[in-house]
Write an enzyme that holds these catalytic residues in place. Structure first.
Site, PDB file in Angstrom:
ATOM      1  N   ALA A  71       0.841  -1.198   0.000  1.00  0.00           N
ATOM      2  CA  ALA A  71       0.000   0.000   0.000  1.00  0.00           C
ATOM      3  C   ALA A  71       0.876   1.247   0.000  1.00  0.00           C
ATOM      4  O   ALA A  71       2.036   1.206   0.412  1.00  0.00           O
ATOM      5  CB  ALA A  71      -0.916   0.007   1.220  1.00  0.00           C
ATOM      6  N   ASP A  72       0.282   2.330  -0.458  1.00  0.00           N
ATOM      7  CA  ASP A  72       0.936   3.628  -0.397  1.00  0.00           C
ATOM      8  C   ASP A  72      -0.142   4.689  -0.251  1.00  0.00           C
ATOM      9  O   ASP A  72      -1.187   4.602  -0.900  1.00  0.00           O
ATOM     10  CB  ASP A  72       1.771   3.902  -1.651  1.00  0.00           C
ATOM     11  CG  ASP A  72       2.630   5.132  -1.473  1.00  0.00           C
ATOM     12  OD1 ASP A  72       3.625   5.048  -0.721  1.00  0.00           O
ATOM     13  OD2 ASP A  72       2.302   6.194  -2.044  1.00  0.00           O
ATOM     14  N   THR A  73       0.111   5.666   0.601  1.00  0.00           N
ATOM     15  CA  THR A  73      -0.856   6.734   0.852  1.00  0.00           C
ATOM     16  C   THR A  73      -0.236   8.073   0.495  1.00  0.00           C
ATOM     17  O   THR A  73       0.917   8.339   0.846  1.00  0.00           O
ATOM     18  CB  THR A  73      -1.277   6.740   2.334  1.00  0.00           C
ATOM     19  OG1 THR A  73      -1.850   5.463   2.656  1.00  0.00           O
ATOM     20  CG2 THR A  73      -2.286   7.842   2.621  1.00  0.00           C
TER      21      THR A  73
END
Length: 188
Positions: A71-73
């Site tokens: 994941a990446d935000t």
């Protein structure tokens, strides 16, 4: 589940959120993962691009019975991506930029096995109240938000005093849109 779940993340918040599903998982990390993205890529597509890039690295290392979650935000305000601040001064500038505005938080997630891959982006709109310089400095000095996209954690003091409203997933703003992830994991 028959397959072993691997969470590829250094984020303690992602671990905390994934634990809510009460599924066993193992945290795996690799140092020095390149989180760059092509110039000109639309800001809304950056988090999913990076999540896929991370998955490509980890897929080389997983077994046949394993599922990897990456994941990446990113925080987007005025069409500008606010990543993780490098210094406290960077954090202060980011929070000043967010003060009194609505911004977008996107988290890109990739779930992959040796046979299958599914990626998605979750989006949440967050409206900040106007913050004083003193409030911003207090938060940065007390919470050191250097490891957080946009220089803040919604679950911390700043979330209580600055967030007027959110439209979308609270957990997405923390870094892992767990409802949507759960739906994807069920398909695996």
């Amino acid at each position: 589940m028959q397959q072993k779940i691997l969470l590829a993340s250094k984020s303690p918040r992602r671990r905390e959120i994934l634990k809510l599903l009460r599924l066993p998982f193992t945290v795996v990390t690799i140092e020095g993962v390149d989180e760059s993205y092509p110039t000109g890529l639309e800001p809304d597509k950056v988090s999913e691009y990076i999540a896929n890039k991370k998955a490509d690295i980890f897929l080389k290392r997983i077994g046949d019975n394993e599922i990897i979650i990456t994941a990446d935000t990113v925080v987007i305000c005025d069409d500008k991506i606010l990543g993780k601040p490098a210094t406290s001064e960077d954090a202060i500038e980011m929070l000043k930029h967010l003060s009194g505005k609505t911004h977008k938080v996107t988290t890109g997630v990739t779930v992959a096995s040796s046979e299958k891959r599914e990626s998605f982006t979750s989006e949440t709109l967050v409206t900040f109240a106007n913050l004083t310089d003193e409030e911003i400095r207090f938060y940065v000095e007390m919470y050191h938000p250097i490891d957080k996209a946009g220089a803040y954690g919604i679950q911390e003091w700043i979330g209580a005093v600055a967030v007027e409203k959110i439209n979308g997933s609270f957990y997405n703003v923390m870094g892992l849109p767990i409802h949507r992830l759960y739906q994807v994991l069920k398909r695996f």
